[in-house]
Design a protein around this motif. Structure first.
Motif, PDB file in Angstrom:
ATOM      1  N   SER A  66       0.826  -1.208   0.000  1.00 27.45           N
ATOM      2  CA  SER A  66       0.000   0.000   0.000  1.00 27.45           C
ATOM      3  C   SER A  66       0.859   1.256   0.000  1.00 27.45           C
ATOM      4  O   SER A  66       0.644   2.180  -0.803  1.00 27.45           O
ATOM      5  CB  SER A  66      -0.942  -0.005   1.208  1.00 27.45           C
ATOM      6  N   VAL A  67       1.839   1.301   0.893  1.00 25.93           N
ATOM      7  CA  VAL A  67       2.702   2.485   0.985  1.00 25.93           C
ATOM      8  C   VAL A  67       3.518   2.647  -0.286  1.00 25.93           C
ATOM      9  O   VAL A  67       3.650   3.761  -0.825  1.00 25.93           O
ATOM     10  CB  VAL A  67       3.605   2.400   2.227  1.00 25.93           C
ATOM     11  N   ALA A  68       4.056   1.555  -0.787  1.00 22.03           N
ATOM     12  CA  ALA A  68       4.848   1.627  -2.017  1.00 22.03           C
ATOM     13  C   ALA A  68       4.005   2.154  -3.172  1.00 22.03           C
ATOM     14  O   ALA A  68       4.449   3.009  -3.956  1.00 22.03           O
ATOM     15  CB  ALA A  68       5.412   0.248  -2.352  1.00 22.03           C
ATOM     16  N   GLY A  69       2.767   1.661  -3.279  1.00 24.28           N
ATOM     17  CA  GLY A  69       1.892   2.130  -4.343  1.00 24.28           C
ATOM     18  C   GLY A  69       1.545   3.600  -4.228  1.00 24.28           C
ATOM     19  O   GLY A  69       1.392   4.295  -5.239  1.00 24.28           O
ATOM     20  N   LEU A  70       1.436   4.091  -3.019  1.00 25.86           N
ATOM     21  CA  LEU A  70       1.100   5.500  -2.791  1.00 25.86           C
ATOM     22  C   LEU A  70       2.168   6.431  -3.347  1.00 25.86           C
ATOM     23  O   LEU A  70       1.852   7.503  -3.877  1.00 25.86           O
ATOM     24  CB  LEU A  70       0.930   5.755  -1.291  1.00 25.86           C
ATOM     25  N   ILE A  71       3.436   6.042  -3.242  1.00 26.66           N
ATOM     26  CA  ILE A  71       4.519   6.947  -3.619  1.00 26.66           C
ATOM     27  C   ILE A  71       5.297   6.481  -4.845  1.00 26.66           C
ATOM     28  O   ILE A  71       6.329   7.063  -5.186  1.00 26.66           O
ATOM     29  CB  ILE A  71       5.487   7.176  -2.437  1.00 26.66           C
ATOM     30  N   ASP A 198       5.434  10.969  -6.124  1.00 20.03           N
ATOM     31  CA  ASP A 198       6.019   9.943  -6.985  1.00 20.03           C
ATOM     32  C   ASP A 198       7.531  10.050  -6.857  1.00 20.03           C
ATOM     33  O   ASP A 198       8.140  11.007  -7.325  1.00 20.03           O
ATOM     34  CB  ASP A 198       5.582  10.161  -8.435  1.00 20.03           C
ATOM     35  N   VAL A 199       8.130   9.077  -6.205  1.00 18.96           N
ATOM     36  CA  VAL A 199       9.556   9.191  -5.899  1.00 18.96           C
ATOM     37  C   VAL A 199      10.413   9.216  -7.159  1.00 18.96           C
ATOM     38  O   VAL A 199      11.491   9.821  -7.171  1.00 18.96           O
ATOM     39  CB  VAL A 199      10.014   8.064  -4.945  1.00 18.96           C
ATOM     40  N   ALA A 200       9.945   8.586  -8.230  1.00 20.48           N
ATOM     41  CA  ALA A 200      10.708   8.630  -9.477  1.00 20.48           C
ATOM     42  C   ALA A 200      10.694  10.037 -10.061  1.00 20.48           C
ATOM     43  O   ALA A 200      11.736  10.559 -10.498  1.00 20.48           O
ATOM     44  CB  ALA A 200      10.139   7.625 -10.482  1.00 20.48           C
ATOM     45  N   ALA A 201       9.528  10.676 -10.063  1.00 19.91           N
ATOM     46  CA  ALA A 201       9.432  12.044 -10.568  1.00 19.91           C
ATOM     47  C   ALA A 201      10.171  13.027  -9.666  1.00 19.91           C
ATOM     48  O   ALA A 201      10.745  14.013 -10.144  1.00 19.91           O
ATOM     49  CB  ALA A 201       7.964  12.446 -10.702  1.00 19.91           C
ATOM     50  N   GLY A 275      -2.020   1.220   6.885  1.00 23.54           N
ATOM     51  CA  GLY A 275      -2.329   0.612   5.598  1.00 23.54           C
ATOM     52  C   GLY A 275      -3.720   0.955   5.109  1.00 23.54           C
ATOM     53  O   GLY A 275      -3.923   1.274   3.925  1.00 23.54           O
ATOM     54  N   VAL A 276      -4.699   0.906   6.006  1.00 19.48           N
ATOM     55  CA  VAL A 276      -6.068   1.250   5.625  1.00 19.48           C
ATOM     56  C   VAL A 276      -6.173   2.727   5.264  1.00 19.48           C
ATOM     57  O   VAL A 276      -6.882   3.108   4.320  1.00 19.48           O
ATOM     58  CB  VAL A 276      -7.058   0.869   6.747  1.00 19.48           C
ATOM     59  N   ALA A 277      -5.465   3.596   5.996  1.00 20.14           N
ATOM     60  CA  ALA A 277      -5.488   5.025   5.691  1.00 20.14           C
ATOM     61  C   ALA A 277      -4.938   5.290   4.293  1.00 20.14           C
ATOM     62  O   ALA A 277      -5.481   6.110   3.533  1.00 20.14           O
ATOM     63  CB  ALA A 277      -4.690   5.802   6.734  1.00 20.14           C
ATOM     64  N   VAL A 278      -3.862   4.612   3.937  1.00 24.38           N
ATOM     65  CA  VAL A 278      -3.287   4.761   2.592  1.00 24.38           C
ATOM     66  C   VAL A 278      -4.279   4.291   1.541  1.00 24.38           C
ATOM     67  O   VAL A 278      -4.529   4.974   0.535  1.00 24.38           O
ATOM     68  CB  VAL A 278      -1.965   3.992   2.483  1.00 24.38           C
ATOM     69  N   ASP A 279      -4.863   3.123   1.755  1.00 24.66           N
ATOM     70  CA  ASP A 279      -5.829   2.595   0.796  1.00 24.66           C
ATOM     71  C   ASP A 279      -7.054   3.504   0.675  1.00 24.66           C
ATOM     72  O   ASP A 279      -7.611   3.672  -0.420  1.00 24.66           O
ATOM     73  CB  ASP A 279      -6.267   1.191   1.213  1.00 24.66           C
ATOM     74  N   TYR A 280      -7.464   4.082   1.782  1.00 26.22           N
ATOM     75  CA  TYR A 280      -8.615   4.995   1.803  1.00 26.22           C
ATOM     76  C   TYR A 280      -8.328   6.220   0.929  1.00 26.22           C
ATOM     77  O   TYR A 280      -9.166   6.628   0.110  1.00 26.22           O
ATOM     78  CB  TYR A 280      -8.888   5.401   3.249  1.00 26.22           C
ATOM     79  N   ALA A 281      -7.144   6.796   1.094  1.00 22.34           N
ATOM     80  CA  ALA A 281      -6.774   7.961   0.289  1.00 22.34           C
ATOM     81  C   ALA A 281      -6.676   7.594  -1.187  1.00 22.34           C
ATOM     82  O   ALA A 281      -7.137   8.348  -2.061  1.00 22.34           O
ATOM     83  CB  ALA A 281      -5.447   8.535   0.779  1.00 22.34           C
ATOM     84  N   GLN A 282      -6.106   6.443  -1.472  1.00 25.41           N
ATOM     85  CA  GLN A 282      -5.971   6.006  -2.858  1.00 25.41           C
ATOM     86  C   GLN A 282      -7.335   5.788  -3.500  1.00 25.41           C
ATOM     87  O   GLN A 282      -7.533   6.077  -4.689  1.00 25.41           O
ATOM     88  CB  GLN A 282      -5.150   4.713  -2.921  1.00 25.41           C
ATOM     89  N   ALA A 283      -8.286   5.253  -2.735  1.00 27.16           N
ATOM     90  CA  ALA A 283      -9.625   5.009  -3.271  1.00 27.16           C
ATOM     91  C   ALA A 283     -10.339   6.321  -3.611  1.00 27.16           C
ATOM     92  O   ALA A 283     -11.097   6.392  -4.589  1.00 27.16           O
ATOM     93  CB  ALA A 283     -10.452   4.200  -2.272  1.00 27.16           C
TER      94      ALA A 283
END
Length: 394
Positions: A66-71, A198-201, A275-283
């Motif tokens: 979840s965290v990796a996907g967020l950033i 986005d850590v790459a950007a 993890g749920v907080a990250v998923d909530y923001a992503q949703a």
């Protein structure tokens, strides 16, 4: 993607009794975050701590994804920590700095980071230098590039400082750092959860963040990103047998992933909440969140700017959702107390939190209001009305 404000507020118990405009301090947790944490703690009480962790192992492991996907990172580049400060410290103190090495940082750098610079400078003889700002008070990337030489061993800045809406050009700094092969540590504590990351950007080698602010996760959570290419070159300043298994009587072996920066014991309920907080923001969508945050913060700045003699202190052409201001004749704490009496949560920012910037601008302790996507336009009006009433007392 639009924001379903009615649903989101229904899932945020705190909005019933307060106007919460202190999201830069700690956002209000939504019900799914609260639920996963209380369910897990109840399970610990029912079957035991170790047993509950084993039962929840797949969900706990998924927090890394979840965290990796967020950033925009890979899961092996993520370490979970008990707060953003620990995450930042683990990265910073792992860097091998020596006498004469130059640390370049921003003028509005956060106190916790700067005192660490001072400690390492005292211990090693490394030197700290401030990157100049441009005419808007934003870090000047061109000036940074002119400062570089072979002695620069670290660029470390705060993306969104704690004392206002300033947004430093983190991606421009990353482009310069990467071009010159200089490690780049980015404090994204106030950015993650209110704007795309986005850590790459960004081009950063290391990034630290918290769960409790705009991510709306629980207190006592944070994370560290370390770019895979740098990871193998860093030994954590402190280790235990989780991050560095004891493989022979005279030898340990660091984990190959970012979890070398973790220790064995942690708060599993809080991790699940993160993890749920990250998923909530992503949703919801980070882009819609960012747009609404900018809109509400803009409304607040406009409203405060229309009150005679009230000063808004934010810098930069495109400020974030942290609005700082002062009311003549009233100290920041007095304003905060007045607003609390009206059912409005805000915070204050003391000069010591960003000492160099505060000294340069002669800032007193200032009031900090930080709206989030679940706030309403009416709540913004309530704050400005309460400030106007206070101002009219004089």
């Amino acid at each position: 993607m639009s924001i379903d404000l009615e649903r989101l507020r229904a899932e945020t118990p705190g909005v019933v009794s307060r106007v919460h405009l202190n999201n830069a301090g700690a956002g209000l947790m939504p019900l799914p975050v609260l639920q996963v944490m209380t369910d897990y703690l109840r399970r610990e009480a029912e079957i035991g701590g170790y047993e509950a962790a084993a039962e929840a192992a797949p969900r706990l492991d998924g927090v890394y994804d979840s965290v990796a996907g967020l950033i925009g990172a890979a899961r092996d580049e993520i370490a979970l920590t008990e707060n953003a400060t620990v995450a930042w410290q683990m990265a910073f103190y792992a860097l091998p700095l020596r006498a004469g090495d130059r640390i370049l940082t921003a003028r509005a750098e956060y106190a916790a980071n700067y005192v660490a610079f001072l400690q390492v400078a005292k211990r090693t003889g490394a030197v700290i230098e401030i990157i100049p700002d441009d005419a808007n008070g934003v870090l000047d990337a061109e000036a940074l590039e002119r400062m570089l030489d072979e002695r620069v061993r670290l660029i470390a800045i705060t993306w969104v400082p704690t004392n206002g809406g300033l947004v430093n050009p983190a991606a421009d700094v990353g482009r310069i750092a990467r071009a010159h092969g200089i490690p780049y540590l980015l404090d994204a504590c106030q950015a993650v959860g209110q704007m795309p990351v986005d850590v790459a950007a960004l081009g950063c080698d290391m990034l630290s963040a918290t769960g409790r602010k705009f991510l709306r996760g629980p207190r006592g959570t944070g994370f560290l990103y370390v770019r895979r290419e740098l990871l193998g070159k860093l030994e954590p300043p402190m280790i235990d047998h989780f991050g560095a298994p004891w493989v022979a009587p005279d030898r340990y072996q660091l984990r190959p992933d970012a979890r070398r920066f973790e220790t064995w014991e942690n708060n599993y309920a809080a991790r699940l909440g993160l993890g749920v907080a990250v998923d909530y923001a992503q949703a919801i969508g980070i882009e819609p969140i960012a747009a609404r945050c900018r809109t509400l913060a803009g409304l607040l700045r406009t409203g405060l700017g229309q009150i005679p003699d009230v000063t808004v202190h934010d810098l930069g052409p495109h400020p974030a959702a942290i609005v700082t201001f002062s009311v003549p004749g009233f100290g920041a704490d007095a304003v905060k107390t007045h607003l609390a009496g009206a059912g409005i949560n805000v915070s204050t920012s003391d000069p010591a939190s960003t000492l160099l910037d505060a000294k340069r601008r002669a800032l007193p302790s200032i009031v900090r209001a930080s709206p989030h996507y679940y706030n309403t336009e009416d709540e913004i009006d309530r704050l400005t009305t309460a400030v106007r009433k206070l101002r009219d007392r004089q």
